[in-house]
Motif scaffolding. Structure first.
Motif, PDB file in Angstrom:
ATOM      1  N   PHE A 146       0.868  -1.182   0.000  1.00 16.70           N
ATOM      2  CA  PHE A 146       0.000   0.000   0.000  1.00 16.70           C
ATOM      3  C   PHE A 146       0.908   1.236   0.000  1.00 16.70           C
ATOM      4  N   VAL A 147       0.951   1.918  -1.119  1.00 19.46           N
ATOM      5  CA  VAL A 147       1.837   3.082  -1.252  1.00 19.46           C
ATOM      6  C   VAL A 147       0.990   4.335  -1.443  1.00 19.46           C
ATOM      7  N   SER A 148       1.284   5.367  -0.673  1.00 15.70           N
ATOM      8  CA  SER A 148       0.609   6.650  -0.876  1.00 15.70           C
ATOM      9  C   SER A 148       1.574   7.658  -1.476  1.00 15.70           C
ATOM     10  N   VAL A 149       1.016   8.502  -2.320  1.00 19.05           N
ATOM     11  CA  VAL A 149       1.782   9.604  -2.889  1.00 19.05           C
ATOM     12  C   VAL A 149       1.139  10.890  -2.409  1.00 19.05           C
ATOM     13  N   VAL A 150       1.935  11.729  -1.731  1.00 21.18           N
ATOM     14  CA  VAL A 150       1.423  13.027  -1.289  1.00 21.18           C
ATOM     15  C   VAL A 150       2.184  14.129  -2.007  1.00 21.18           C
ATOM     16  N   GLY A 151       1.490  15.212  -2.229  1.00 24.39           N
ATOM     17  CA  GLY A 151       2.142  16.350  -2.880  1.00 24.39           C
ATOM     18  C   GLY A 151       1.156  17.491  -2.939  1.00 24.39           C
ATOM     19  N   CYS A 185       0.330  19.448  -8.431  1.00 23.03           N
ATOM     20  CA  CYS A 185       1.736  19.094  -8.692  1.00 23.03           C
ATOM     21  C   CYS A 185       1.879  18.008  -9.755  1.00 23.03           C
ATOM     22  N   GLY A 186       0.864  17.185  -9.946  1.00 26.65           N
ATOM     23  CA  GLY A 186       0.984  16.137 -10.971  1.00 26.65           C
ATOM     24  C   GLY A 186       0.608  14.754 -10.478  1.00 26.65           C
ATOM     25  N   LYS A 187      -0.125  14.684  -9.367  1.00 23.37           N
ATOM     26  CA  LYS A 187      -0.496  13.387  -8.798  1.00 23.37           C
ATOM     27  C   LYS A 187      -1.458  12.627  -9.711  1.00 23.37           C
ATOM     28  N   SER A 188      -2.518  13.300 -10.142  1.00 22.53           N
ATOM     29  CA  SER A 188      -3.490  12.626 -11.012  1.00 22.53           C
ATOM     30  C   SER A 188      -2.837  12.250 -12.339  1.00 22.53           C
ATOM     31  N   THR A 189      -1.946  13.105 -12.804  1.00 23.69           N
ATOM     32  CA  THR A 189      -1.235  12.811 -14.060  1.00 23.69           C
ATOM     33  C   THR A 189      -0.477  11.490 -13.926  1.00 23.69           C
ATOM     34  N   ILE A 241      -4.184  -4.503  -9.050  1.00 21.30           N
ATOM     35  CA  ILE A 241      -3.625  -3.199  -8.692  1.00 21.30           C
ATOM     36  C   ILE A 241      -4.802  -2.237  -8.520  1.00 21.30           C
ATOM     37  N   ILE A 242      -4.802  -1.506  -7.407  1.00 15.91           N
ATOM     38  CA  ILE A 242      -5.888  -0.552  -7.183  1.00 15.91           C
ATOM     39  C   ILE A 242      -5.298   0.850  -7.165  1.00 15.91           C
ATOM     40  N   LEU A 243      -5.822   1.688  -8.028  1.00 16.52           N
ATOM     41  CA  LEU A 243      -5.355   3.070  -8.139  1.00 16.52           C
ATOM     42  C   LEU A 243      -6.445   3.965  -7.578  1.00 16.52           C
ATOM     43  N   MET A 244      -6.123   4.753  -6.565  1.00 18.92           N
ATOM     44  CA  MET A 244      -7.146   5.605  -5.953  1.00 18.92           C
ATOM     45  C   MET A 244      -6.655   7.040  -5.924  1.00 18.92           C
ATOM     46  N   ASP A 245      -7.469   7.932  -6.476  1.00 22.07           N
ATOM     47  CA  ASP A 245      -7.075   9.337  -6.581  1.00 22.07           C
ATOM     48  C   ASP A 245      -7.907  10.179  -5.624  1.00 22.07           C
ATOM     49  N   GLU A 246      -7.348  10.510  -4.476  1.00 20.27           N
ATOM     50  CA  GLU A 246      -8.039  11.288  -3.446  1.00 20.27           C
ATOM     51  C   GLU A 246      -9.501  10.866  -3.317  1.00 20.27           C
ATOM     52  N   PRO A 247      -9.737   9.576  -3.076  1.00 22.95           N
ATOM     53  CA  PRO A 247     -11.121   9.096  -3.172  1.00 22.95           C
ATOM     54  C   PRO A 247     -12.056   9.671  -2.116  1.00 22.95           C
ATOM     55  N   PHE A 248     -11.521  10.091  -0.974  1.00 22.59           N
ATOM     56  CA  PHE A 248     -12.420  10.492   0.123  1.00 22.59           C
ATOM     57  C   PHE A 248     -12.286  11.959   0.496  1.00 22.59           C
ATOM     58  N   SER A 249     -11.611  12.743  -0.343  1.00 22.44           N
ATOM     59  CA  SER A 249     -11.316  14.111   0.072  1.00 22.44           C
ATOM     60  C   SER A 249     -12.568  14.975   0.189  1.00 22.44           C
ATOM     61  N   ALA A 250     -13.654  14.578  -0.487  1.00 22.51           N
ATOM     62  CA  ALA A 250     -14.863  15.411  -0.412  1.00 22.51           C
ATOM     63  C   ALA A 250     -15.753  15.040   0.770  1.00 22.51           C
ATOM     64  N   LEU A 267      -1.947   1.995  -5.107  1.00 22.40           N
ATOM     65  CA  LEU A 267      -1.303   3.296  -5.265  1.00 22.40           C
ATOM     66  C   LEU A 267      -2.366   4.334  -4.934  1.00 22.40           C
ATOM     67  N   PHE A 268      -2.155   5.020  -3.825  1.00 21.77           N
ATOM     68  CA  PHE A 268      -3.179   5.875  -3.239  1.00 21.77           C
ATOM     69  C   PHE A 268      -2.679   7.319  -3.275  1.00 21.77           C
ATOM     70  N   ILE A 269      -3.426   8.166  -3.954  1.00 20.80           N
ATOM     71  CA  ILE A 269      -3.034   9.566  -4.062  1.00 20.80           C
ATOM     72  C   ILE A 269      -3.808  10.385  -3.046  1.00 20.80           C
ATOM     73  N   THR A 270      -3.113  11.260  -2.373  1.00 23.08           N
ATOM     74  CA  THR A 270      -3.804  12.133  -1.418  1.00 23.08           C
ATOM     75  C   THR A 270      -2.968  13.394  -1.203  1.00 23.08           C
ATOM     76  N   HIS A 271      -3.638  14.472  -0.754  1.00 22.49           N
ATOM     77  CA  HIS A 271      -2.802  15.596  -0.319  1.00 22.49           C
ATOM     78  C   HIS A 271      -2.795  15.675   1.208  1.00 22.49           C
ATOM     79  N   ASP A 272      -3.416  14.659   1.832  1.00 19.09           N
ATOM     80  CA  ASP A 272      -3.558  14.657   3.277  1.00 19.09           C
ATOM     81  C   ASP A 272      -2.512  13.728   3.894  1.00 19.09           C
ATOM     82  N   LEU A 273      -1.539  14.316   4.552  1.00 19.12           N
ATOM     83  CA  LEU A 273      -0.425  13.533   5.091  1.00 19.12           C
ATOM     84  C   LEU A 273      -0.889  12.562   6.183  1.00 19.12           C
ATOM     85  N   ASP A 274      -1.831  12.978   7.031  1.00 19.07           N
ATOM     86  CA  ASP A 274      -2.342  12.074   8.072  1.00 19.07           C
ATOM     87  C   ASP A 274      -2.927  10.817   7.449  1.00 19.07           C
TER      88      ASP A 274
END
Ligand code: ATP
Ligand code: MG
Length: 271
Positions: free
Chosen positions: A40-45, A49-53, A160-169, A194-201
């Protein structure tokens, strides 16, 4: 077989400006990012910055300007059929009921309707929505719609599961419930995420590893942290552990300046 489920190798993405095709913008520059099978890897930025890209590249929906994508050791060309994708924006079809939204991917794969319906019902109940299958997206709350989207992604049993800020709203409580549910589902099946988020917590609470991206342009990884917190984790409780606080401090040290740069860029764009 490769240890890695997904490898993004020296990826760069340059876009032409819509208004002025002579103008180019390099969103992502020479980025290498690997996710092991079951990891389970998260990418924060910072925002923009280019996360969704990067996630689009991993999904095979966007061809990079340069670089290679490997899926279980095989070079990817075209759409990544081993990956399920949960988008940043709402992606349910409003004219289809919840169950029909969950079934649609199986139907595209040629699964007979009765079988597809059975699997979809099982997944709706796994995400806490049994009995809601007949509702249309507008008849569901935001949290429920996210659950349907989760079922829609997981019913296909992607490796492989790709999630792009799925719960930010979502509101904080609903969000923590969903995060715990995702962790439960993940620990049962151990797919590569691969989990994208801007939330470090959120990134620390969920992941085995957190990758920090620099502010754009020419985004690239500037830090990588192994998250050695015991599992199973409760995302709310884990935040109170001293080790969590320590990791948060370390990672924030790297992320803070990038967030400030990203924010300043947004202000410049808006001006
Ligand atoms: N198809 C495109 N054409 C031109 N520019 C693009 C395109 N897609 C993305 N960009 C630009 O690339 C940069 C990165 O965009 P991206 O959507 O990947 O950011 P992000 O990190 O996901 O942002 P957010 O946190 O707001 O979701 C942005 O400056 C965006 O404007
Ligand atoms: Mg994005």
């Amino acid at each position: 077989m490769s240890d890695y489920a997904l490898e993004l190798l020296s990826i760069s993405c340059t876009f032409h400006s819509k208004d002025d095709p002579g103008q180019r913008y390099t969103a992502v520059a020479d980025t290498t990012l690997r996710v092991r099978a079951g990891e389970f890897v998260s990418v924060v930025g910072p925002t923009g910055c280019g996360k969704s890209t990067l996630l689009n590249v991993g999904a095979g929906l966007l061809a990079p300007s340069s670089g290679t994508i490997k899926v279980f050791g095989q070079t990817l060309s075209g759409v990544n059929a081993r990956a399920g994708y949960m988008f940043q924006t709402e992606a349910l079809m409003p004219w289809r009921s919840a169950i029909d939204n969950v079934m649609v991917g199986l139907q595209y794969r040629g699964v007979p309707d009765a079988d597809a319906r059975g699997q979809a019902e099982a997944w709706l109940s796994r995400v806490g929505l049994s009995g809601f299958g007949d509702r249309y997206p507008h008849q569901l709350s935001g949290g429920m719609r996210k659950r349907v989207a989760l079922a829609q992604t997981l019913v296909l049993d992607p490796d492989i599961i790709l999630m792009d800020e799925p719960f930010s709203a979502l509101d904080v409580q609903t969000r923590q419930l969903m995060e715990n549910e995702v962790l439960d589902l993940w620990s049962a099946k151990k797919k590569a995420v691969l989990f994208i988020t801007h939330d470090l917590d959120e990134a620390i609470a969920m992941s085995d590893r957190v990758v920090v991206l620099s502010a754009g342009p020419a985004t690239h990884p500037i830090g990588e942290f192994a998250i050695d917190l015991a599992r199973p984790r409760d995302v709310a409780e884990v935040r109170t552990q001293p080790r969590f606080v320590e990791l948060h401090t370390q990672i924030w040290e790297v992320l803070r300046d990038e967030v400030l740069k990203g924010y300043a860029q947004q202000l410049r764009k808006a001006a």
